[in-house]
Design a protein around this motif. Structure first.
Motif, short mmCIF file in Angstrom:
data_model
loop_
_atom_site.label_atom_id
_atom_site.label_comp_id
_atom_site.label_asym_id
_atom_site.label_seq_id
_atom_site.Cartn_x
_atom_site.Cartn_y
_atom_site.Cartn_z
N UNK A 16 15.17 -32.45 -14.52
CA UNK A 16 14.68 -33.19 -13.21
C UNK A 16 13.53 -33.80 -13.73
N UNK A 17 12.75 -33.25 -14.51
CA UNK A 17 11.28 -34.04 -14.74
C UNK A 17 11.68 -35.34 -15.51
N UNK A 79 7.06 -34.56 -3.14
CA UNK A 79 8.24 -33.74 -3.12
C UNK A 79 7.63 -32.66 -3.74
N UNK A 80 8.22 -31.45 -3.59
CA UNK A 80 8.16 -30.15 -4.31
C UNK A 80 9.42 -29.65 -4.55
N UNK A 81 9.91 -29.38 -5.74
CA UNK A 81 11.09 -28.84 -6.25
C UNK A 81 10.87 -27.35 -6.87
N UNK A 82 11.32 -26.57 -6.16
CA UNK A 82 11.10 -25.26 -6.50
C UNK A 82 12.33 -24.94 -7.34
N UNK A 83 12.05 -24.84 -8.72
CA UNK A 83 13.23 -24.85 -9.69
C UNK A 83 13.25 -23.61 -10.12
N UNK A 84 11.94 -22.91 -10.52
CA UNK A 84 11.76 -21.78 -11.57
C UNK A 84 12.57 -20.37 -10.87
N UNK A 85 13.22 -19.74 -11.79
CA UNK A 85 14.20 -18.54 -11.53
C UNK A 85 14.59 -17.91 -12.50
N UNK A 193 29.69 -23.54 -19.26
CA UNK A 193 29.68 -24.06 -17.88
C UNK A 193 30.09 -25.55 -17.83
N UNK A 194 30.65 -26.08 -16.66
CA UNK A 194 31.49 -27.35 -16.72
C UNK A 194 30.81 -28.44 -16.20
N UNK A 195 29.49 -28.32 -16.34
CA UNK A 195 28.44 -29.27 -15.65
C UNK A 195 27.41 -29.49 -16.60
N UNK A 196 26.92 -30.68 -17.01
CA UNK A 196 25.69 -31.02 -17.78
C UNK A 196 24.75 -31.11 -16.99
N UNK A 197 23.46 -30.44 -17.12
CA UNK A 197 22.24 -30.47 -16.30
C UNK A 197 21.79 -31.81 -16.06
N UNK A 198 22.07 -32.61 -16.93
CA UNK A 198 21.66 -34.14 -16.76
C UNK A 198 22.19 -34.56 -15.55
N UNK A 204 20.41 -34.57 -8.02
CA UNK A 204 19.27 -34.16 -7.17
C UNK A 204 18.13 -35.00 -6.85
N UNK A 205 17.85 -35.77 -7.81
CA UNK A 205 16.56 -36.92 -7.58
C UNK A 205 17.27 -37.88 -7.02
#
Length: 230
Positions: A16-17, A79-85, A193-198, A204-205
């Protein structure tokens, strides 16, 4: 747009960054250990558009201090993206569940975003501002399954927090969404997993920029903006 992202040091947070910077945005990247992250390479590439800050979502005093620090520097947010989990107690049935794991998961996945919004909401003053909470299809009551109890229940609670914020902030023009990012190839999602995080980060962006409104009464969508069942 100036975007604050929690859990920015790896996985989806890092992507995301990277995606936000590539598109010309500025990023306040929140990580627990600013000196031990691959974000330093992005800092060298993008210079002042990337700010690495210490942000532990379980530390309310630290979050409050960060908010004061950013305000004193004249920083506003778009924007605030609450991603930490965290995902723990995988494949653990209720009979064996350790409630220390449950407490830790809730502290990070639910109370963390609540702390961040509590202290950083006053800085969310840019036009067409947004709060994106990274959720999961595991938090859908419609698709409930036995297992992953701490994670799934925390994401269900996060979806409720999103809905409450949506009602609270809609008159101020601040969009609030819960986003299922997809099953991604990250440390959390695993290599199968089936999806690249990129790809997820790109969607999302893109939603931040396009400000699409879900065709649903609930503010829960996937990484492409499609409504998710609550």
């Amino acid at each position: 747009m100036n975007i604050l992202i929690t859990g920015a040091g790896r996985g989806l947070g890092y992507e995301l960054t990277s995606e936000a910077l590539e598109r010309g945005h500025a990023v306040v990247a929140g990580v627990r250990l600013p000196n031990e992250t691959k974000l330093t390479a992005l800092a060298e590439k993008y210079g002042e558009r990337l700010s690495l800050v210490e942000l532990d979502v379980t530390n309310e005093e630290g979050i409050a201090a960060l908010a004061i620090q950013l305000k004193e520097k004249g920083v506003s947010l778009g924007a605030i993206i609450n991603n930490a989990a965290i995902l723990n107690s995988r494949n653990t049935q209720i009979e064996q569940l350790d409630f220390n794991d449950v407490a830790l998961t809730m502290d990070i996945n639910v109370y963390g975003p609540m702390r961040v919004v509590k202290h950083l909401l006053p800085l969310l003053t840019e036009k067409d501002a947004a709060i994106f909470n990274i959720s999961s299809e595991a938090g859908s009551i419609t698709h409930a399954y036995p297992g992953d109890y701490p994670y799934a229940i925390s994401k269900t609670a996060l979806n409720m927090f999103t809905q409450q914020l949506h009602v609270y902030l809609q008159k101020r023009g601040i969009q609030v969404l819960s986003i299922h990012p997809g099953w991604m190839r990250t440390d959390m999602g695993g290599e199968e997993a089936s999806l690249d995080a990129k790809e997820s980060a790109r969607g999302i962006i893109g939603q931040l920029e396009q400000r699409r409104t879900p065709d649903s009464r609930f503010m829960f969508v996937d990484h492409e903006g499609n409504p998710m069942p609550i």
